[in-house]
Design a protein around this motif. Structure first.
Motif, PDB file in Angstrom:
ATOM      1  N   MET A 257       0.875  -1.337  -0.100  1.00  0.00           N
ATOM      2  CA  MET A 257       0.304  -0.098  -0.099  1.00  0.00           C
ATOM      3  C   MET A 257       1.096   1.152  -0.186  1.00  0.00           C
ATOM      4  O   MET A 257       1.775   1.302   0.962  1.00  0.00           O
ATOM      5  CB  MET A 257      -0.814  -0.112   1.263  1.00  0.00           C
ATOM      6  N   VAL A 273      -2.553   0.528  -4.444  1.00  0.00           N
ATOM      7  CA  VAL A 273      -1.757  -0.851  -4.115  1.00  0.00           C
ATOM      8  C   VAL A 273      -0.681  -1.097  -5.242  1.00  0.00           C
ATOM      9  O   VAL A 273      -1.250  -0.989  -6.394  1.00  0.00           O
ATOM     10  CB  VAL A 273      -2.829  -1.902  -3.717  1.00  0.00           C
ATOM     11  N   ASN A 299       2.164  -1.746   4.666  1.00  0.00           N
ATOM     12  CA  ASN A 299       1.720  -0.309   4.400  1.00  0.00           C
ATOM     13  C   ASN A 299       2.852   0.612   4.362  1.00  0.00           C
ATOM     14  O   ASN A 299       3.795   0.617   5.262  1.00  0.00           O
ATOM     15  CB  ASN A 299       1.043   0.134   5.610  1.00  0.00           C
ATOM     16  N   TRP A 368      -6.985   4.121  -3.787  1.00  0.00           N
ATOM     17  CA  TRP A 368      -6.839   2.718  -3.147  1.00  0.00           C
ATOM     18  C   TRP A 368      -8.159   1.927  -3.122  1.00  0.00           C
ATOM     19  O   TRP A 368      -8.727   1.792  -2.167  1.00  0.00           O
ATOM     20  CB  TRP A 368      -6.280   3.213  -1.710  1.00  0.00           C
TER      21      TRP A 368
END
Ligand SMILES: [Cu+2]
Length: 376
Positions: A257, A273, A299, A368
């Motif tokens: 991410m 992503v 992340n 996202w």
């Protein structure tokens, strides 16, 4: 940092403008201008699966793209025609395609050392490169091996790892691995400089070498100051250490991410992503009904404290950091701070389109957002 002080003003896109349906949103989701202006993107897109399943027929092209449904209601038909027909980024110019990157694991090369231990080696080169992070939105990135995120390095616990790092960028960089290793191998400026480690200047090289430990879902990133810039520019990647006994067979994929501050205001305009905003919305991830799907999730978003992953109409087992074979939770959402990561395992019991997205919904509407397309 010339890249910071001289952004190409013609490419500047403000976050407010994006949220208001500006350049990116218009390019990505013309749907908003065709009859459902008061619905959020999430709500609008979430209407797709029901229509598609109701009468649509999905087939995949050679590149894994899907065709618009031939049946279904008008809403579903319009929706698919719209969001699938939008402009794509130039994947060839980028040098990577998120659809291929998803299942691209870099195992390096191996040979056995005299003592019997496996030595696994990679060559990693840092370089500066402009990439397209959403249709028409360019970003002056810093890359490992020409891609953002960098290659997904994968190995097995107990192996000896050697990463031959060369800095071909105009800026000093390092590779800092999350895992167990000595101080000189930590990729930390000012530490181990006498042994050749620490800061790696343009034109310099260094071999990072350590044992793969512990098993889990990890990451690597540059640790040069100013750290937010060196991470935000794209210098990060997934680092997977498999347990010796392995994990059950599955359709495995990596989701990094990330986000991009395209106007250098220390706030992100594009979320994604694997770098390209809305990519898996336009190109749903095909998975097979009832097959185990394993997602390695991390992340790497800078400037925002938290990110999340949520899947529709399903639940998954979550293995925090992947360092245990026992899941910590059965859930449909996981929240991660920067560098936090884990492994998700799930099966889809029915066919159709199932959304996954950040439940930080602002991020979802800035790129996202994606779909799984479950087929028999
Ligand atoms: Cu760096």
């Amino acid at each position: 940092m010339s890249n910071q002080s001289n952004p190409d003003t013609s490419k500047r896109v403000s976050r407010r403008r994006l949220l208001a349906g500006g350049a990116l949103a218009t390019a990505s989701l013309p749907l908003l201008h065709q009859g459902v202006p008061h619905k959020g993107i999430h709500e609008a897109i979430a209407g797709a699966p029901a229509n598609a399943q109701g009468g649509g027929h999905h087939s995949a092209g050679a590149q894994g793209t899907t065709t618009a449904p031939t049946g279904g209601g008008d809403g579903g038909h319009l929706l698919h025609a719209d969001f699938r027909a939008g402009p794509e980024v130039d994947h060839a110019a980028n040098g990577f395609n998120p659809t291929e990157m998803l299942r691209d694991f870099d195992y390096g090369t191996t040979r056995r050392l005299p003592g019997g231990q496996i030595l696994r080696e990679w060559d990693i080169v840092a370089s500066d490169k402009e990439i397209e992070v959403a249709p028409g939105v360019k970003y002056a990135a810093w890359t490992y091996n020409g891609r953002v995120p960098g290659p997904t390095l994968r190995c097995t616990e107990g192996e000896r790892l050697r990463i031959r790092f060369t800095n071909a960028s105009d800026h000093p960089h390092t590779m800092h691995f999350h895992g167990l290793h000595s101080a000189v191998m930590d990729g930390m400026p000012g530490v181990g400089e006498q042994q050749g480690g620490g800061q790696i200047l343009p034109g310099e090289s260094f071999d990072y070498e350590f044992d793969a430990d512990p098993f889990g879902m990890h990451l690597y990133h540059c640790h040069t100051s100013p750290l937010p810039i060196h991470i935000a520019k794209g210098l990060y990647g997934a680092f997977i250490v498999d347990p010796k006994a392995g994990r059950p067979p599955a359709d495995e994929m990596v989701m990094v991410m990330n986000a991009f501050d395209t106007n250098f205001d220390k706030g992100n305009e594009v979320y994604a992503v694997n770098t390209v905003g809305f990519h898996y919305q336009r190109n749903p991830i095909r998975v097979t009904r009832d097959e185990l799907v394993r997602i390695f999730l991390v992340n790497m978003v800078e400037y925002d404290p938290l990110n999340s992953f949520h899947v529709h109409a399903n639940f998954f087992n979550y293995f925090q950091t992947g360092t245990s074979l026992q899941p910590v939770e059965f859930t449909d959402i996981v929240i991660q701070g920067q560098a936090q990561r884990g492994i998700l395992e799930m099966r889809f019991p029915s066919t159709g389109l199932f959304m996954f997205h950040a439940h930080v919904t602002e991020f979802a509407e800035l790129g996202w957002t994606g779909f799984f397309e479950v087929v028999d």
